[in-house]
Design an enzyme around this catalytic site. Structure first.
Site, PDB file in Angstrom:
ATOM      1  N   SER A 129      35.033  37.828  53.821  1.00  0.00           N
ATOM      2  CA  SER A 129      34.640  36.377  53.473  1.00  0.00           C
ATOM      3  C   SER A 129      34.504  35.649  54.944  1.00  0.00           C
ATOM      4  O   SER A 129      35.247  35.942  55.792  1.00  0.00           O
ATOM      5  CB  SER A 129      35.917  35.950  52.651  1.00  0.00           C
ATOM      6  N   TYR A 153      45.580  34.204  50.982  1.00  0.00           N
ATOM      7  CA  TYR A 153      44.416  34.713  50.612  1.00  0.00           C
ATOM      8  C   TYR A 153      43.327  35.170  51.956  1.00  0.00           C
ATOM      9  O   TYR A 153      43.174  36.448  52.102  1.00  0.00           O
ATOM     10  CB  TYR A 153      43.475  33.912  49.594  1.00  0.00           C
ATOM     11  N   LYS A 157      42.345  39.225  53.840  1.00  0.00           N
ATOM     12  CA  LYS A 157      40.957  39.481  54.357  1.00  0.00           C
ATOM     13  C   LYS A 157      41.024  39.954  55.794  1.00  0.00           C
ATOM     14  O   LYS A 157      40.501  41.123  56.063  1.00  0.00           O
ATOM     15  CB  LYS A 157      39.921  38.623  53.916  1.00  0.00           C
TER      16      LYS A 157
HETATM   17  P1  NAD Z   1      36.137  38.138  40.656  1.00  0.00           P
HETATM   18  O1  NAD Z   1      37.570  37.456  40.505  1.00  0.00           O
HETATM   19  O2  NAD Z   1      35.178  37.433  39.814  1.00  0.00           O
HETATM   20  O3  NAD Z   1      36.498  39.663  40.693  1.00  0.00           O
HETATM   21  C1  NAD Z   1      37.301  40.466  41.470  1.00  0.00           C
HETATM   22  C2  NAD Z   1      37.386  41.606  40.334  1.00  0.00           C
HETATM   23  O4  NAD Z   1      38.426  42.014  40.672  1.00  0.00           O
HETATM   24  C3  NAD Z   1      38.062  40.783  38.787  1.00  0.00           C
HETATM   25  O5  NAD Z   1      37.179  41.553  37.911  1.00  0.00           O
HETATM   26  C4  NAD Z   1      39.341  41.231  38.622  1.00  0.00           C
HETATM   27  O6  NAD Z   1      39.844  41.588  37.567  1.00  0.00           O
HETATM   28  C5  NAD Z   1      39.515  42.471  39.564  1.00  0.00           C
HETATM   29  N1  NAD Z   1      40.879  42.755  40.115  1.00  0.00           N
HETATM   30  C6  NAD Z   1      41.704  41.992  40.761  1.00  0.00           C
HETATM   31  N2  NAD Z   1      42.653  42.924  41.326  1.00  0.00           N
HETATM   32  C7  NAD Z   1      42.810  44.006  40.830  1.00  0.00           C
HETATM   33  C8  NAD Z   1      43.499  45.163  40.968  1.00  0.00           C
HETATM   34  N3  NAD Z   1      44.622  45.078  41.350  1.00  0.00           N
HETATM   35  N4  NAD Z   1      42.927  46.433  40.219  1.00  0.00           N
HETATM   36  C9  NAD Z   1      41.644  46.368  39.716  1.00  0.00           C
HETATM   37  N5  NAD Z   1      40.845  45.225  39.406  1.00  0.00           N
HETATM   38  C10 NAD Z   1      41.379  43.884  40.135  1.00  0.00           C
HETATM   39  O7  NAD Z   1      35.727  37.750  42.391  1.00  0.00           O
HETATM   40  P2  NAD Z   1      34.493  37.693  43.020  1.00  0.00           P
HETATM   41  O8  NAD Z   1      34.001  36.265  43.124  1.00  0.00           O
HETATM   42  O9  NAD Z   1      33.514  38.483  42.301  1.00  0.00           O
HETATM   43  O10 NAD Z   1      34.905  38.357  44.203  1.00  0.00           O
HETATM   44  C11 NAD Z   1      34.885  39.765  44.662  1.00  0.00           C
HETATM   45  C12 NAD Z   1      35.316  40.064  45.908  1.00  0.00           C
HETATM   46  O11 NAD Z   1      34.626  39.087  46.908  1.00  0.00           O
HETATM   47  C13 NAD Z   1      36.820  39.589  46.147  1.00  0.00           C
HETATM   48  O12 NAD Z   1      37.620  40.280  46.959  1.00  0.00           O
HETATM   49  C14 NAD Z   1      36.670  38.181  47.072  1.00  0.00           C
HETATM   50  O13 NAD Z   1      37.832  37.861  47.672  1.00  0.00           O
HETATM   51  C15 NAD Z   1      35.585  38.537  47.720  1.00  0.00           C
HETATM   52  N6  NAD Z   1      34.849  37.180  47.970  1.00  0.00           N
HETATM   53  C16 NAD Z   1      34.356  36.370  47.073  1.00  0.00           C
HETATM   54  C17 NAD Z   1      33.780  35.217  47.432  1.00  0.00           C
HETATM   55  C18 NAD Z   1      33.362  34.038  46.436  1.00  0.00           C
HETATM   56  O14 NAD Z   1      32.971  33.174  46.674  1.00  0.00           O
HETATM   57  N7  NAD Z   1      33.073  34.360  45.043  1.00  0.00           N
HETATM   58  C19 NAD Z   1      33.594  34.629  48.793  1.00  0.00           C
HETATM   59  C20 NAD Z   1      34.004  35.676  50.001  1.00  0.00           C
HETATM   60  C21 NAD Z   1      34.782  36.787  49.577  1.00  0.00           C
HETATM   61  C1  UD1 Z   2      36.454  28.113  49.332  1.00  0.00           C
HETATM   62  C2  UD1 Z   2      38.044  28.439  50.176  1.00  0.00           C
HETATM   63  C3  UD1 Z   2      37.559  29.878  50.816  1.00  0.00           C
HETATM   64  C4  UD1 Z   2      36.854  30.767  50.009  1.00  0.00           C
HETATM   65  C5  UD1 Z   2      35.324  30.140  49.308  1.00  0.00           C
HETATM   66  C6  UD1 Z   2      34.988  31.291  48.338  1.00  0.00           C
HETATM   67  C7  UD1 Z   2      39.469  26.752  50.191  1.00  0.00           C
HETATM   68  C8  UD1 Z   2      39.908  25.907  51.133  1.00  0.00           C
HETATM   69  N1  UD1 Z   2      38.611  27.646  50.750  1.00  0.00           N
HETATM   70  O1  UD1 Z   2      35.671  27.911  50.429  1.00  0.00           O
HETATM   71  O2  UD1 Z   2      38.699  30.407  51.567  1.00  0.00           O
HETATM   72  O3  UD1 Z   2      36.538  32.007  50.645  1.00  0.00           O
HETATM   73  O4  UD1 Z   2      35.906  29.256  48.564  1.00  0.00           O
HETATM   74  O5  UD1 Z   2      35.556  31.471  47.249  1.00  0.00           O
HETATM   75  O6  UD1 Z   2      39.585  26.673  48.890  1.00  0.00           O
HETATM   76  N2  UD1 Z   2      33.914  20.704  46.760  1.00  0.00           N
HETATM   77  C9  UD1 Z   2      34.039  19.327  46.401  1.00  0.00           C
HETATM   78  N3  UD1 Z   2      34.719  19.257  45.132  1.00  0.00           N
HETATM   79  C10 UD1 Z   2      34.859  20.389  44.344  1.00  0.00           C
HETATM   80  C11 UD1 Z   2      35.129  21.819  44.976  1.00  0.00           C
HETATM   81  C12 UD1 Z   2      34.583  21.647  46.303  1.00  0.00           C
HETATM   82  O7  UD1 Z   2      33.852  18.532  46.827  1.00  0.00           O
HETATM   83  O8  UD1 Z   2      35.644  20.309  43.447  1.00  0.00           O
HETATM   84  C13 UD1 Z   2      33.644  20.942  48.252  1.00  0.00           C
HETATM   85  C14 UD1 Z   2      34.477  21.510  49.384  1.00  0.00           C
HETATM   86  O9  UD1 Z   2      35.155  20.364  49.870  1.00  0.00           O
HETATM   87  C15 UD1 Z   2      33.467  22.101  50.105  1.00  0.00           C
HETATM   88  C16 UD1 Z   2      32.353  22.571  49.266  1.00  0.00           C
HETATM   89  O10 UD1 Z   2      32.369  21.844  48.150  1.00  0.00           O
HETATM   90  O11 UD1 Z   2      32.829  21.300  51.091  1.00  0.00           O
HETATM   91  C17 UD1 Z   2      32.402  24.120  48.754  1.00  0.00           C
HETATM   92  O12 UD1 Z   2      33.782  24.167  48.196  1.00  0.00           O
HETATM   93  P1  UD1 Z   2      34.091  25.586  47.609  1.00  0.00           P
HETATM   94  O13 UD1 Z   2      32.875  26.024  46.790  1.00  0.00           O
HETATM   95  O14 UD1 Z   2      35.599  25.631  47.111  1.00  0.00           O
HETATM   96  O15 UD1 Z   2      33.839  26.768  48.850  1.00  0.00           O
HETATM   97  P2  UD1 Z   2      34.732  26.716  50.457  1.00  0.00           P
HETATM   98  O16 UD1 Z   2      35.280  25.378  50.698  1.00  0.00           O
HETATM   99  O17 UD1 Z   2      33.642  27.154  51.303  1.00  0.00           O
END
Ligand code: NAD
Ligand code: UD1
Length: 347
Positions: A129, A153, A157
């Site tokens: 991430s 969290y 990573k």
């Molecule tokens: P998500 O929660 O929708 O998907 C994660 C999936 O993993 C879920 O379906 C959950 O049930 C499964 N899971 C969790 N723990 C498990 C375990 N121990 N065994 C088997 N399954 C398990 O999240 P996402 O948004 O699809 O994210 C996927 C990956 O990308 C995660 O590792 C997350 O940290 C990373 N990531 C997400 C974002 C984002 O903004 N969505 C940003 C950066 C990184």
């Molecule tokens: C958040 C997480 C980050 C994670 C990422 C993707 C925190 C502090 N950081 O980042 O670790 O990797 O999500 O899952 O939680 N915002 C609002 N109102 C809201 C929600 C968000 O104003 O209700 C603003 C935030 O302040 C930010 C932007 O929207 O400026 C994006 O927020 P968000 O979607 O939560 O993503 P990140 O802050 O990038």
């Protein structure tokens, strides 16, 4: 080309979109997911979208920490590569329950890596991430920037990135790609699959979507006194289908003999403020999003966006969609599935 791919966390938001793109690209896919933060309806919808290619998909409800169950999955299929999404991702929850996050994300990953090694599958794509850049000194963030983590969290990573680097140093058969995602938003253009967070959403766009359909009264804007164009936080939003395609580019790269353990940003390289994102969503949906201005969210950063050069040159991948398409597809999903996968099927 890798043909049999194991996708951990494949029922989740990014996983389900990636599984669909993999199937459409001709891969055979096995998903393991404990459904802790997802629904098996997502898998059913992916199957419907994949049509006859759905025959190349199988699903196992397995927790990665269940070594025996994982072993059985590996005994059944010889995998060419693993895409590892499974993990917990709620920043606030990780602060209150750090051991849950370390147990799930670290033990889950270590069990997976050990099982892969035991079965001679040493090709991995891992979901990291942009959170590992912390509050960057400048933007765009390049892959060489110093790393930091502000919460458990983020530390999972960072730790997993380090574990992967150590693993590769210990055994040159491993080929690992660490993908640092910026902010994935939107949904598949069909409106059939999308993000369905449990409880009140933490992230911006799932929250905005719930305001638009009347599940939340207003969006709280966390901070409007940052040194940005309009005072609100700036992020690099990337369409979920572009992000999913980035994984296919990474899988292809694993067959490059020069690959060891490599890091790539997946973003668009463009910074968008909260207010710009809200305006784009209002335009796409025709809905007014009431705003409540509030203080900064603890742990938030001001401006983060990606340098995309490395991914463009080495993965031959570039995001195609802009925030208009992201908001259009987010709204299409939200309006057809106001209660996510629990909605009656309006498609
Ligand atoms: P998500 O929660 O929708 O998907 C994660 C999936 O993993 C879920 O379906 C959950 O049930 C499964 N899971 C969790 N723990 C498990 C375990 N121990 N065994 C088997 N399954 C398990 O999240 P996402 O948004 O699809 O994210 C996927 C990956 O990308 C995660 O590792 C997350 O940290 C990373 N990531 C997400 C974002 C984002 O903004 N969505 C940003 C950066 C990184
Ligand atoms: C958040 C997480 C980050 C994670 C990422 C993707 C925190 C502090 N950081 O980042 O670790 O990797 O999500 O899952 O939680 N915002 C609002 N109102 C809201 C929600 C968000 O104003 O209700 C603003 C935030 O302040 C930010 C932007 O929207 O400026 C994006 O927020 P968000 O979607 O939560 O993503 P990140 O802050 O990038």
């Amino acid at each position: 080309m890798s043909k049999n791919v194991l996708v951990t966390g494949g029922a989740g938001y990014i996983g389900s979109h990636t599984v669909l793109q993999l199937l459409l690209d001709g891969y055979r896919v096995v998903v393991v997911d404990n459904l802790d933060n997802s629904s098996d309806v997502a898998i059913e919808r992916v199957e419907e979208l994949a049509g006859e290619l759905a025959k190349n998909l199988s699903f196992h409800k397995v927790d990665l920490r269940d070594r025996q169950a994982l072993e059985e999955v590996f005994a059944e299929t010889k995998f060419d590569a693993v895409i590892h999404f499974a993990g917990l991702k709620a920043v606030g929850e990780s602060v209150h329950k750090p051991l849950l996050y370390y147990d799930n994300n670290l033990i889950g990953t270590i069990t997976l890596l050990e099982t892969m090694a035991a079965h001679g599958c040493k090709n991995l794509v891992f979901s990291s991430s942009a959170t590992v850049y912390g509050w960057p000194k400048e933007v765009p963030c390049t892959e060489e920037f110093p790393l930091a983590a502000a919460n458990p969290y983020g530390r999972t990573k960072l730790f997993i990135e380090e574990i992967c680097q150590d693993l590769r140093r210990s055994d040159s058969e491993w080929k690992i790609i660490l993908l640092r995602y910026f902010n994935p938003v939107g949904a598949h253009p069909s409106g059939y699959i999308g993000e369905d967070p449990r409880g009140t959403p933490n992230n911006l766009m799932p929250f905005v979507q719930q305001v638009a359909i009347g599940r939340q009264p207003a969006l709280t804007v966390f901070g409007n006194n940052y040194s940005t164009k309009d005072g609100t936080g700036v992020r690099d939003y990337i369409h979920i289908v572009d992000l999913a395609d980035g994984h296919i580019a990474a899988l292809r790269k694993l067959s490059d003999p020069k690959i060891g353990c490599e890091v790539y940003n997946l973003g668009t390289g463009k910074g968008t403020s909260v207010l710009e994102m809200v305006a784009a969503f209002e335009k796409a949906s025709g809905k007014k999003i009431p705003l409540v201005m509030a203080g900064r969210r603890p742990g938030d950063v001001e401006t983060v966006y990606a340098s995309t050069k490395k991914a463009e040159h080495e993965l031959n991948w570039k995001a195609k969609y802009g925030i208009e398409e992201m908001c259009r597809d987010q709204w299409n999903w939200a309006s057809k599935n106001p209660y996510g996968y629990a909605s009656p099927n309006l498609n």
